[in-house]
Design an enzyme around this catalytic site. Sequence first.
Site, PDB file in Angstrom:
ATOM      1  N   ASN A   7      37.127  40.045  40.992  1.00 47.28           N
ATOM      2  CA  ASN A   7      38.471  39.813  40.889  1.00 47.28           C
ATOM      3  C   ASN A   7      39.181  38.900  42.025  1.00 47.28           C
ATOM      4  O   ASN A   7      38.829  39.318  43.206  1.00 47.28           O
ATOM      5  CB  ASN A   7      39.190  41.286  40.739  1.00 47.28           C
ATOM      6  CG  ASN A   7      40.824  40.981  40.750  1.00 47.28           C
ATOM      7  OD1 ASN A   7      41.472  40.207  41.232  1.00 47.28           O
ATOM      8  ND2 ASN A   7      41.387  41.758  39.851  1.00 47.28           N
ATOM      9  N   ASP A   9      42.152  37.684  42.516  1.00 43.25           N
ATOM     10  CA  ASP A   9      43.385  37.575  42.846  1.00 43.25           C
ATOM     11  C   ASP A   9      43.948  37.524  44.025  1.00 43.25           C
ATOM     12  O   ASP A   9      44.881  36.863  44.498  1.00 43.25           O
ATOM     13  CB  ASP A   9      44.198  39.013  42.348  1.00 43.25           C
ATOM     14  CG  ASP A   9      44.196  39.178  40.948  1.00 43.25           C
ATOM     15  OD1 ASP A   9      43.894  38.210  40.088  1.00 43.25           O
ATOM     16  OD2 ASP A   9      44.331  40.181  40.167  1.00 43.25           O
ATOM     17  N   HIS A  43      44.364  38.700  37.259  1.00 47.26           N
ATOM     18  CA  HIS A  43      45.462  39.343  36.613  1.00 47.26           C
ATOM     19  C   HIS A  43      46.791  38.534  36.939  1.00 47.26           C
ATOM     20  O   HIS A  43      47.176  38.165  38.101  1.00 47.26           O
ATOM     21  CB  HIS A  43      45.854  40.739  37.566  1.00 47.26           C
ATOM     22  CG  HIS A  43      46.661  41.595  36.898  1.00 47.26           C
ATOM     23  ND1 HIS A  43      47.003  42.711  37.516  1.00 47.26           N
ATOM     24  CD2 HIS A  43      47.594  41.605  36.068  1.00 47.26           C
ATOM     25  CE1 HIS A  43      48.043  43.588  36.943  1.00 47.26           C
ATOM     26  NE2 HIS A  43      48.289  42.833  35.990  1.00 47.26           N
ATOM     27  N   GLU A  70      43.289  40.245  33.192  1.00 48.25           N
ATOM     28  CA  GLU A  70      43.945  41.789  33.042  1.00 48.25           C
ATOM     29  C   GLU A  70      45.711  41.326  33.069  1.00 48.25           C
ATOM     30  O   GLU A  70      46.123  40.255  33.509  1.00 48.25           O
ATOM     31  CB  GLU A  70      44.025  42.242  34.601  1.00 48.25           C
ATOM     32  CG  GLU A  70      42.614  42.702  34.712  1.00 48.25           C
ATOM     33  CD  GLU A  70      42.500  43.156  36.230  1.00 48.25           C
ATOM     34  OE1 GLU A  70      41.348  43.918  36.528  1.00 48.25           O
ATOM     35  OE2 GLU A  70      43.613  43.179  37.092  1.00 48.25           O
ATOM     36  N   THR A 101      47.636  47.695  40.532  1.00 44.49           N
ATOM     37  CA  THR A 101      48.014  48.676  39.292  1.00 44.49           C
ATOM     38  C   THR A 101      47.693  49.794  39.853  1.00 44.49           C
ATOM     39  O   THR A 101      46.588  50.402  40.229  1.00 44.49           O
ATOM     40  CB  THR A 101      46.994  48.109  38.333  1.00 44.49           C
ATOM     41  OG1 THR A 101      46.709  46.727  38.275  1.00 44.49           O
ATOM     42  CG2 THR A 101      47.110  48.879  36.903  1.00 44.49           C
ATOM     43  N   GLU A 151      38.226  50.566  30.517  1.00 43.29           N
ATOM     44  CA  GLU A 151      37.884  50.305  31.840  1.00 43.29           C
ATOM     45  C   GLU A 151      38.487  51.463  32.766  1.00 43.29           C
ATOM     46  O   GLU A 151      39.596  51.937  32.594  1.00 43.29           O
ATOM     47  CB  GLU A 151      38.338  49.096  32.417  1.00 43.29           C
ATOM     48  CG  GLU A 151      38.185  49.074  33.972  1.00 43.29           C
ATOM     49  CD  GLU A 151      38.487  47.727  34.762  1.00 43.29           C
ATOM     50  OE1 GLU A 151      38.913  46.722  34.186  1.00 43.29           O
ATOM     51  OE2 GLU A 151      38.990  47.848  36.224  1.00 43.29           O
ATOM     52  N   HIS A 191      38.667  49.889  40.181  1.00 51.63           N
ATOM     53  CA  HIS A 191      39.750  49.668  41.020  1.00 51.63           C
ATOM     54  C   HIS A 191      39.325  50.679  42.338  1.00 51.63           C
ATOM     55  O   HIS A 191      38.674  51.959  42.302  1.00 51.63           O
ATOM     56  CB  HIS A 191      40.748  50.570  40.452  1.00 51.63           C
ATOM     57  CG  HIS A 191      42.279  50.137  40.940  1.00 51.63           C
ATOM     58  ND1 HIS A 191      42.536  50.441  42.212  1.00 51.63           N
ATOM     59  CD2 HIS A 191      43.162  49.166  40.605  1.00 51.63           C
ATOM     60  CE1 HIS A 191      43.775  49.947  42.395  1.00 51.63           C
ATOM     61  NE2 HIS A 191      44.253  49.310  41.428  1.00 51.63           N
ATOM     62  N   GLY A 192      39.524  49.990  43.457  1.00 52.65           N
ATOM     63  CA  GLY A 192      39.299  50.580  44.954  1.00 52.65           C
ATOM     64  C   GLY A 192      37.944  50.783  44.977  1.00 52.65           C
ATOM     65  O   GLY A 192      37.628  51.400  46.007  1.00 52.65           O
ATOM     66  N   HIS A 214      39.413  43.731  45.854  1.00 57.90           N
ATOM     67  CA  HIS A 214      39.953  43.876  47.043  1.00 57.90           C
ATOM     68  C   HIS A 214      38.776  43.787  48.101  1.00 57.90           C
ATOM     69  O   HIS A 214      38.981  43.220  49.323  1.00 57.90           O
ATOM     70  CB  HIS A 214      40.985  44.783  47.517  1.00 57.90           C
ATOM     71  CG  HIS A 214      41.673  44.931  48.628  1.00 57.90           C
ATOM     72  ND1 HIS A 214      41.330  45.551  49.604  1.00 57.90           N
ATOM     73  CD2 HIS A 214      42.869  44.305  48.816  1.00 57.90           C
ATOM     74  CE1 HIS A 214      42.226  45.388  50.694  1.00 57.90           C
ATOM     75  NE2 HIS A 214      43.111  44.582  50.247  1.00 57.90           N
TER      76      HIS A 214
END
Length: 238
Positions: A7, A9, A43, A70, A101, A151, A191-192, A214
């Site tokens: 990702n 972003d 996203h 996304e 999110t 997901e 995520h995370g 991230h």
Amino acid sequence: MIKLGVNIDHVATVRQARRGREPDPVWAAAVCELAGADIITIHLREDRRHIIDRDLELLRQTVGVKLNLEMALSDDIVSLALKIKPDQVTLVPERREEVTTEGGLNAADDVSRLKESVKSFRDRGMLVSFFIDPDRRQVEAAAAAAADFVELHTGAYSGAAGDEEREAEFHKLEEAARLGAGSGLRINAGHGLNYRNVRRIVTLPALEELHIGHSIVSRAVFTGLEKAVREMRAAAGI
Ligand code: PXP
């Protein structure tokens, strides 16, 4: 083989801090692809705080691997997605004030609308994924709405306070993955996730794709910072 979706972003977040041209997420996608990313994820948020429409348009032309968008089901973003046709759309809930999110999509309370959306994306050749919490009702709703993928939201697993909590969260993910795969859904997770907690996640049953942003961009700052400083000294001749 499990696929890695990157990702990008957060590259766009740095660009938007100056509303300028760099760093360009289009360049970032190319570097990620060269390094072995199987999927590029972006996203497009309603407030366009990082990725902007131009990025989606250009990435559709330049990305050679799977392009995953996304998005929330808001009218303008749905029309854009139907026009640009990423390879996959991942439906997420969105609240403007959230930092990222926060929770999964509440598919269980919205099956008929989601089923229509899935059909319109699929009719135009896109795969559809629902970003959901590892919860039985949500998995069943995703199957009822005929999504291709779920997901599974790994945020609670990633943020667990200790081993016991992490174990309980992992168990929820495992159960949800098993249930989803048994209902004909394909399984993704994200995520995370970071360099320490990802190893366990790849043991989830039927897992196909990881979606990570991230921690990769955070690490890139430090793996690249030293070289960037040296290059500035060289550019200045000092
Ligand atoms: N998957 C979804 C659906 C997301 O919304 C995000 C965050 O944009 C990610 C994966 C990546 O999460 P992270 O940036 O924490 O790796």
